[in-house]
Design a protein around this motif. Sequence first.
Motif, short mmCIF file in Angstrom:
data_model
loop_
_atom_site.label_atom_id
_atom_site.label_comp_id
_atom_site.label_asym_id
_atom_site.label_seq_id
_atom_site.Cartn_x
_atom_site.Cartn_y
_atom_site.Cartn_z
N TYR A 271 0.82 -1.21 0.00
CA TYR A 271 0.00 0.00 0.00
C TYR A 271 0.86 1.26 0.00
CZ TYR A 271 -3.45 3.44 1.49
OH TYR A 271 -4.24 4.54 1.57
N LYS A 272 1.91 1.25 0.84
CA LYS A 272 2.76 2.45 0.94
C LYS A 272 3.55 2.68 -0.35
CE LYS A 272 1.73 3.53 5.15
NZ LYS A 272 1.08 4.79 5.51
N LEU A 273 4.01 1.61 -0.99
CA LEU A 273 4.78 1.75 -2.23
C LEU A 273 3.88 2.26 -3.36
CD1 LEU A 273 6.98 -1.47 -2.00
CD2 LEU A 273 7.77 0.88 -1.74
N ARG A 274 2.62 1.85 -3.33
CA ARG A 274 1.67 2.38 -4.33
C ARG A 274 1.47 3.87 -4.12
NH1 ARG A 274 -0.48 -1.67 -7.28
NH2 ARG A 274 -0.19 -3.70 -6.32
N ARG A 275 1.36 4.26 -2.85
CA ARG A 275 1.18 5.70 -2.55
C ARG A 275 2.39 6.50 -3.04
NH1 ARG A 275 -2.60 7.16 1.58
NH2 ARG A 275 -1.77 9.23 1.21
N LYS A 276 3.58 5.89 -2.94
CA LYS A 276 4.81 6.57 -3.40
C LYS A 276 4.99 6.45 -4.91
CE LYS A 276 8.75 6.18 -0.94
NZ LYS A 276 9.79 5.47 -0.14
N ARG A 277 4.10 5.71 -5.54
CA ARG A 277 4.11 5.50 -7.00
C ARG A 277 5.36 4.78 -7.48
NH1 ARG A 277 -0.23 8.16 -8.98
NH2 ARG A 277 -1.03 9.89 -7.76
N ILE A 278 5.89 3.88 -6.65
CA ILE A 278 7.06 3.10 -7.08
C ILE A 278 6.79 1.60 -6.98
CG2 ILE A 278 8.83 4.87 -6.64
CD1 ILE A 278 9.41 3.35 -3.98
N ARG A 279 5.52 1.24 -6.82
CA ARG A 279 5.22 -0.18 -6.64
C ARG A 279 5.68 -1.02 -7.83
NH1 ARG A 279 5.04 -4.72 -5.81
NH2 ARG A 279 3.40 -6.01 -4.86
N ASP A 280 5.60 -0.42 -9.05
CA ASP A 280 6.00 -1.17 -10.25
C ASP A 280 7.50 -1.43 -10.31
OD1 ASP A 280 6.32 1.58 -10.49
OD2 ASP A 280 6.26 1.52 -12.68
N LYS A 281 8.26 -0.73 -9.47
CA LYS A 281 9.72 -0.93 -9.47
C LYS A 281 10.18 -1.87 -8.34
CE LYS A 281 10.92 3.60 -11.41
NZ LYS A 281 9.65 4.35 -11.28
N VAL A 282 9.23 -2.24 -7.48
CA VAL A 282 9.59 -3.05 -6.32
C VAL A 282 8.79 -4.37 -6.31
CG1 VAL A 282 9.72 -3.14 -3.79
CG2 VAL A 282 10.06 -0.96 -4.96
N GLU A 283 9.54 -5.46 -6.19
CA GLU A 283 8.88 -6.76 -6.06
C GLU A 283 8.77 -7.09 -4.57
OE1 GLU A 283 10.95 -9.89 -8.18
OE2 GLU A 283 9.98 -11.41 -6.94
N ILE A 284 7.61 -7.53 -4.14
CA ILE A 284 7.45 -7.96 -2.73
C ILE A 284 7.25 -9.48 -2.75
CG2 ILE A 284 6.14 -7.73 -0.59
CD1 ILE A 284 5.12 -5.02 -1.62
N HIS A 285 8.06 -10.17 -1.95
CA HIS A 285 7.99 -11.63 -1.95
C HIS A 285 7.88 -12.09 -0.50
CE1 HIS A 285 9.56 -15.54 -3.98
NE2 HIS A 285 8.76 -15.82 -2.97
N TYR A 286 6.78 -12.74 -0.17
CA TYR A 286 6.52 -13.17 1.20
C TYR A 286 6.79 -14.67 1.35
CZ TYR A 286 3.90 -14.41 5.36
OH TYR A 286 3.55 -14.92 6.58
N LEU A 287 7.55 -15.01 2.39
CA LEU A 287 7.91 -16.41 2.64
C LEU A 287 7.14 -16.89 3.87
CD1 LEU A 287 11.78 -15.95 2.32
CD2 LEU A 287 10.15 -16.49 0.51
N SER A 288 6.18 -17.78 3.65
CA SER A 288 5.35 -18.24 4.76
C SER A 288 5.89 -19.55 5.34
CB SER A 288 3.92 -18.45 4.27
OG SER A 288 3.17 -19.10 5.27
N PRO A 289 5.94 -19.67 6.66
CA PRO A 289 6.39 -20.94 7.24
C PRO A 289 5.37 -22.07 7.06
CG PRO A 289 5.79 -19.39 8.99
CD PRO A 289 5.65 -18.65 7.68
N LEU A 290 4.15 -21.71 6.69
CA LEU A 290 3.03 -22.67 6.64
C LEU A 290 2.66 -23.01 5.18
CD1 LEU A 290 0.87 -21.01 9.42
CD2 LEU A 290 2.17 -23.12 9.61
N PRO A 291 1.74 -23.96 4.98
CA PRO A 291 1.35 -24.27 3.60
C PRO A 291 0.40 -23.25 3.01
CG PRO A 291 0.17 -25.67 5.14
CD PRO A 291 1.14 -24.89 5.95
N ARG A 292 0.19 -22.15 3.68
CA ARG A 292 -0.69 -21.08 3.20
C ARG A 292 -0.09 -19.74 3.64
NH1 ARG A 292 -3.25 -24.25 6.83
NH2 ARG A 292 -3.17 -23.48 8.95
N ILE A 293 -0.69 -18.64 3.20
CA ILE A 293 -0.13 -17.32 3.53
C ILE A 293 -0.43 -16.96 4.98
CG2 ILE A 293 -0.27 -14.85 3.01
CD1 ILE A 293 -1.15 -15.71 0.13
#
Lengths: 378, 80
Positions: free
Chosen positions: A170-192
Amino acid sequence: MGKNIIIVGGGPAGTIAANSLAKKLKKEEASITVIDKTGKHVYEPGLLYLTFGEQDPKDIVRNERDILNKKVSLIVDEATKIDTKREIVELKRGDKLHYDYLIIATGARLCPEEVPGMKEGAYHFYNVDEALKLKDALNKFDKGKIVIGVGGVPYKCPPAPAEIACFLDYKLRRKRIRDKVEIHYLSPLPRIFPIESIDPIVKEIFDKEEIKYTTFFNVESVDPERKEVKSLEGETIGYDLLILIPPHKGSKVIEDSLLGDRGGWVPTDRYTLKVKGYDNVYAIGDATDLPISKSGAAAHYEAKVVANNIASEIKGNESLDKYNGKVVCICDSGNKAIYLKFDYDHPPKSTRPRWIYRLLKLTFNKLYWHTVAKARFL
Amino acid sequence: MSEEPKVDRLIDARNTFCPGPLMELIRAIREAKVGEIIGVLSSDTGSKRDIPLWVSKTGHKLIGIYEKKGYAEIVVQKMR
């Protein structure tokens, strides 16, 4: 002569227990003492907001003395040993305090050193200093890959890593740089998301906002030079900026007093909150070994049960409360939030993210100091 | 059904939803010594799917899933 009630730890659990007891008991019935290492009370849900500049340290840290009821004594010192045979708590400065009732509210200890490479290669937001460092790093970050993972279980607030992933989006979208940043979440579980019934809602947000995720990724080590994070499950993922929830352990005084399990968590009865094997020793908040979320909400409801029961016992009443596992949690994604409530007998119900829940959380962040912490109203 | 194995550590995660039985098992496996046997009591039906999946992904051994009244005991051995 009144009973001595000693509470070790001045976080939410210890503070709410102390203030509840002070309201229930007269001075001649009991003396209530809180022992706290720093004398500072941190409202930890505020750390996420501190990371994104929505709150300042002064908003989330206060003097413990200012929150405690006047009937409660505060000793700013470190408890170094709890001797349950002699019913004594030893302090670093050498004092020895006798108790009739002991409440262990020693919380959790952050142990980033348990993950090789974490201190050099990763940020976190689980204390004020580290949240401010992450804030600076995020302010400077304008392109590349941000990876968010979990360095060990259990950890405080299980939804927090998914929450910061959404917040970041949300914050990166507000800064208008979301398209330049990849967010990758690593979950310890079989789901998010930790709670299965809520996971489809969070997955929908991740998919819509293009937050990548890898499941079954329990972080084993970080290679700060190659900028890679490795999992117990055998995968390796590269990053430009890594946010890792540090491993948690029980407090050192619990380990040194041989009161904890292998992780330093205190074996606790899930209903009475008595430390197993003792009638006058209780554990509440993050310090326990209970398989429930380590959160301020659990600490709050546990503290109330223990305060009720100790006060009843001192007054000679027989009615005793039981903790029913109640947890209330508002997971904020930056512009909307999910509201969750559950206990041992009632699983969490599926709910849609709404802005009103976010408003509720932001309001609660301010009201905490005047309501829950002081054992008023809630 | 074969005789239930003796566990070195038993975790009662019945009727708990967050972080849940699998997270409790991951914690116990991280803390255990190689060869130790851990039992998890879970009333969450998803555990019977999630736990064997994680155990096979991480190279540990699923010793068995033992059905009880309203819950299951899932027994795992730490292999590495």
